[in-house]
Design an enzyme around this catalytic site. Structure first.
Site, PDB file in Angstrom:
ATOM      1  N   HIS A 146      50.036  56.132  54.563  1.00 40.61           N
ATOM      2  CA  HIS A 146      48.907  56.462  53.688  1.00 40.61           C
ATOM      3  C   HIS A 146      48.263  55.187  53.147  1.00 40.61           C
ATOM      4  CE1 HIS A 146      46.896  58.845  50.406  1.00 40.61           C
ATOM      5  NE2 HIS A 146      47.039  57.693  49.762  1.00 40.61           N
ATOM      6  N   GLU A 147      49.085  54.260  52.674  1.00 43.20           N
ATOM      7  CA  GLU A 147      48.548  53.018  52.103  1.00 43.20           C
ATOM      8  C   GLU A 147      47.906  52.136  53.172  1.00 43.20           C
ATOM      9  OE1 GLU A 147      48.267  53.042  49.071  1.00 43.20           O
ATOM     10  OE2 GLU A 147      49.715  54.615  48.601  1.00 43.20           O
ATOM     11  N   HIS A 150      44.484  53.384  53.875  1.00 46.58           N
ATOM     12  CA  HIS A 150      43.510  52.933  52.889  1.00 46.58           C
ATOM     13  C   HIS A 150      42.919  51.582  53.309  1.00 46.58           C
ATOM     14  CE1 HIS A 150      43.338  55.826  49.696  1.00 46.58           C
ATOM     15  NE2 HIS A 150      44.630  55.763  49.399  1.00 46.58           N
ATOM     16  N   GLU A 223      41.317  60.035  49.476  1.00 43.17           N
ATOM     17  CA  GLU A 223      42.733  60.362  49.523  1.00 43.17           C
ATOM     18  C   GLU A 223      43.030  61.310  50.678  1.00 43.17           C
ATOM     19  OE1 GLU A 223      45.302  58.986  47.818  1.00 43.17           O
ATOM     20  OE2 GLU A 223      43.667  57.674  47.207  1.00 43.17           O
TER      21      GLU A 223
END
Length: 291
Positions: A146-147, A150, A223
């Site tokens: 997830h990071e 980003h 997100e």
């Protein structure tokens, strides 16, 4: 929560310093004998608004390490097996995402994680000790995906551009309203009086609140993209679903305000101001994509 406060405080402090500096240098000559020059004011507002946002972005890695006490792992000499696995996992995910390998750090705190940095190939991914101790390796890998997503999506830069735009309009509109109140309502006909400065100060706070709603809305949308990005990097949505479900059952660790928008969880500030969607909605979005 602490993380967002730090980011906004830094952004405002930088804009204040830039504003004072530019006025001392004679750059902000938007107030003339005939009133406000809108073109000059817009230029002044854009320089301050975007300048504050981009300087904050360039400071983001340093701010993250300082505010969380994150310790960067030496990829050539990890201290233990957990650090070695963490670095190796982040680097593998970065390679799959086509970005430079980020610095990897650990900080003390309740379950959370964040990514930050001004450049895709020079970024930072940090995870808390609480997250590492409360999740399985598969779930931690999903959070790391997830990071990394980003970073790969360029979310920090895009958020900075949006922050620059809203900063610009906050500065521009605040001074227009302040000038109108000073001249039309308070009937001040010589230069600008205290009514102008007081009105500008109050309007910047009010317009800043509205601007925060816009920035928070964008943050919530990205997100979902980062969740989907994690699923693509890991080849399955299940690890991210499991990680989100586990996060929904624990108290999310607080992050300094400037990095909350890049974290894995969000705070309960109300729907309009929340930087992250509810966990349940994120899980449902992943399941719909799976279907």
């Amino acid at each position: 929560m602490k993380r967002i406060i730090l980011f906004l405080a830094t952004n405002m402090a930088v804009m204040l310093v830039l504003s004072i500096t530019m006025n001392l240098l004679g750059v902000g000559r938007y107030l003339t004998a005939n009133g406000i020059d809108p073109a000059q004011l817009l230029i002044f507002a854009a320089l301050i608004g975007f300048g504050g946002a981009f300087i904050s972005l360039l400071m983001s890695k340093w701010m993250a390490k300082t505010s969380t006490g994150a310790q960067v792992i030496d990829p050539q000499a990890p201290r233990n097996q957990r650090e070695a696995w963490l670095v190796d996992t982040v680097h593998q995910l970065a390679d799959r995402a086509g970005i430079g390998r980020p610095e990897v750090a650990i900080y003390e705190g309740a379950p959370n994680a964040f990514a930050t940095g001004a450049f895709r190939n020079d970024s930072l991914v940090a995870v808390s000790t609480g997250l590492l101790s409360s999740m399985s390796e598969e779930e931690v890998a999903a959070v790391l995906g997830h990071e990394v997503s980003h970073i790969a999506n360029g979310d920090m830069v895009t958020l900075t551009l949006i922050q620059g735009v809203v900063n610009t309009f906050v500065i521009f509109l605040s001074r227009l309203v302040g000038y109108f109140i000073d001249r039309a309502i308070l009937k001040n006909e010589r230069g600008v009086g205290m009514g102008y400065y007081a009105s500008v100060f109050i309007c910047e706070i009010l317009f800043g609140v509205i601007a925060s709603i816009i920035v928070a809305w964008f943050s919530r949308q990205r997100e979902y993209r980062a969740d989907a990005g994690s699923a693509r990097l890991l080849g399955s949505r299940e690890p991210m679903i499991h990680a989100l479900a586990r996060l929904g059952g624990v108290e999310a660790g607080e992050l300094p305000k400037s990095f909350q928008a890049s974290g894995i969880t969000g705070g309960a500030l109300g729907a309009l101001f929340a930087s992250h969607p509810p966990i349940e909605q994120r899980i449902e979005a992943l399941r719909r994509q799976q279907a």
